[in-house]
Structure formats: structure tokens, C-alpha cells
Scaffold this motif. Sequence first.
Motif, short mmCIF file in Angstrom:
data_model
loop_
_atom_site.label_atom_id
_atom_site.label_comp_id
_atom_site.label_asym_id
_atom_site.label_seq_id
_atom_site.Cartn_x
_atom_site.Cartn_y
_atom_site.Cartn_z
N VAL A 228 0.86 -1.18 0.00
CA VAL A 228 0.00 0.00 0.00
C VAL A 228 0.90 1.23 0.00
O VAL A 228 1.64 1.47 0.96
CB VAL A 228 -0.94 0.02 1.22
N PHE A 229 0.83 2.03 -1.07
CA PHE A 229 1.71 3.18 -1.25
C PHE A 229 1.01 4.47 -0.82
O PHE A 229 -0.22 4.60 -0.97
CB PHE A 229 2.13 3.29 -2.72
N PRO A 230 1.77 5.44 -0.31
CA PRO A 230 1.18 6.73 0.09
C PRO A 230 0.97 7.66 -1.10
O PRO A 230 1.60 8.71 -1.22
CB PRO A 230 2.23 7.28 1.07
N ARG A 231 0.07 7.29 -1.95
CA ARG A 231 -0.29 8.08 -3.12
C ARG A 231 -1.80 8.06 -3.29
O ARG A 231 -2.49 7.18 -2.78
CB ARG A 231 0.39 7.53 -4.38
N VAL A 232 -2.32 9.03 -4.02
CA VAL A 232 -3.76 9.10 -4.23
C VAL A 232 -4.22 8.01 -5.18
O VAL A 232 -5.23 7.35 -4.95
CB VAL A 232 -4.16 10.49 -4.77
N HIS A 233 -3.48 7.80 -6.26
CA HIS A 233 -3.83 6.80 -7.26
C HIS A 233 -2.67 5.81 -7.43
O HIS A 233 -1.49 6.20 -7.41
CB HIS A 233 -4.15 7.45 -8.61
N PHE A 234 -3.03 4.55 -7.60
CA PHE A 234 -2.02 3.51 -7.78
C PHE A 234 -1.59 3.44 -9.24
O PHE A 234 -2.42 3.55 -10.15
CB PHE A 234 -2.58 2.16 -7.33
N ARG A 235 -0.31 3.25 -9.45
CA ARG A 235 0.25 3.09 -10.80
C ARG A 235 1.08 1.81 -10.84
O ARG A 235 1.70 1.44 -9.84
CB ARG A 235 1.12 4.30 -11.17
N ASP A 236 1.08 1.17 -11.99
CA ASP A 236 1.78 -0.11 -12.11
C ASP A 236 3.28 0.03 -11.90
O ASP A 236 3.93 -0.92 -11.42
CB ASP A 236 1.51 -0.72 -13.49
#
Length: 298
Positions: free
Chosen positions: A80-88
Motif C-alpha cells: 500500500v503506497f502513500p499516493r492518491v492513485h495507484f500506478r503499475d
Amino acid sequence: MNVDMFLQNLQSVQDRYEFTLRDMWDMDETWVTTVQKPVKVVPRKGSKQIEKRTSAERGTLVTVAIVVSAIGNAVPPFLVFPRVHFRDHFLINSPLGSSGAANPSGWMKESDFVGFLDHFVKHTKCSKERPVLLLLDNHESHLSIDGLNYCSTMTIYDIPGIISTALTIAVTPANILAGFKTVGISPFNRDIFQEEDFMGAYVTDRPLPNDLSEMQAYQENGSPGMLNIYSSEATDKTTNQAGSPSTLRDAQLEGMNELVAPNMAISHVNEPTPSTSGISTQKKNKLELNTRSSKTTT
């Protein structure tokens, strides 16, 4: 007590489904930060001053969920990354088969946990016909309605069992007595509620107008439906002082007509129009008629 409850539930589930070791999985989460803080410092023997170097940055953390089975197998990690949208491209150089999600905090949330469940099912090939056991901690993100619905389909026949469990926890003598006491019913307490208890209702609480000026103020503010019930004496007195016949009553009826159904209307019988002197036209005409009659007789 919690340990005993866990072991009791585990034994009950195991007796019902008879899971094999390959079907028993344990999941846990950890976090990895971009700034590492040393736990121990190894100085040279005999040193009088020991220095410790670390970064002043707080760092950015990434949550990593890992699942292992009772026979030693493992599922690729879920990050789980601290970003608004997940990118590959977030998963570049990650272990083969890894998956992930993103949210501003970087911690596991309810929506991310549903994504983890989908990742877990994909790698374990579990199904309704071949269920598996997934052991978790009681973090709030693991107990969402969406997560429970993903794992099992609830029917109306499951509701009585849910109610049975909830009632034994919620409907206790202490909770029942506290409910009566909180609202001042038993023991009786007329002053149980203070003024600050009604602050939440003040947003929509608007006083009724008491005179014609307040009614006009409400109408100017776009609230013609705010009405007050006046007695006939107060209405006549107000209209006489204002000098406009039935103004207040007409304003009230206009506002009430907006509140009733379209096929209904509120009407009233026109009463004699009061003059500025406070004497009705009917009485004035009668007085003039008596005066003329007295002159004719004379």
C-alpha cells in the motif's frame, strides 16, 4: 480471555471444515520507511564520546502485507503506497506476482483490504467449494462490511444468528438501566437536559414572528411560510395600527396555501374593513343612517 476465545473459535472452525495444513494461512502487515533509524551504535572500545548519526526526516512509509501457510508456502506481498492513485510502475523490482494499492496515508484501509483479498484469492485458488482459513488480527480495516461480503454471501437465514450474538453483548442490565437514566425517566429527573444539549437543534430552530414587522422580515428573507397563530383581537389591533385591512391575515393565508396540497386552498370571509380611526365601516354607515333618520324626523 482473548486467547481462549481465539482458540475456541479456531477449534470450532476446524471441526466444521476440517482444513488441511495447506489451507491454513496467516496474514500480517508491517511497514517500511524511506528513512532508517539505527537502533544500536557500535563504538570503538575505550571511546569517551559516542556519536549517533540519523536523518532528521520523518520518512515516507509503505505498508506491506504478507501471507504464509502452515506448510511453508507464501503469497507474493501486497503493498500500500502513500499516493492518491495507484500506478503499475510502483511495483518495479518487486517480487514476482506482487500487487498493490494506494491511499494518501499509506496505511491499510478498508478498500485496500478488499483489494488484498482479491490478490489472496488469485494466488490460493480458493473458492466456495474449496474454502481456506485466513487468520488476521482485529484491525478495523479487516472488519469492513465490504470485506465480509467478499468472503461470504449473507442470506436472510444468517440474520437470526447475527442478532443472537449482538443481543447478548448489547442488551445487558447495565445498558438498559443506563438508557432509562440518561433520558431522565428512571430515576425521574426533570432537569436532566441542559441548554447546551439542544445546541445541535439551533441550526434549524427559528422563532415564530410576534408582530407584523417580524412577519414582513421573514418574507423579505425568503421565508413566507413562517406563520404565527394570532387571536382575532390581536389581529384586529395589529391591522388597525398598521392602517392596512387584513394585511397580516392575508399574509398568513398566503403562506399556508403554499404548505397545503395543490388541490386545496384556505380562504376566509372578508370582514368589514377597519378605518384609520378604529371604527368599522359597517358601524360608521349605521351611525350615518341613524343621523339622517334623526334629521328627517325633526
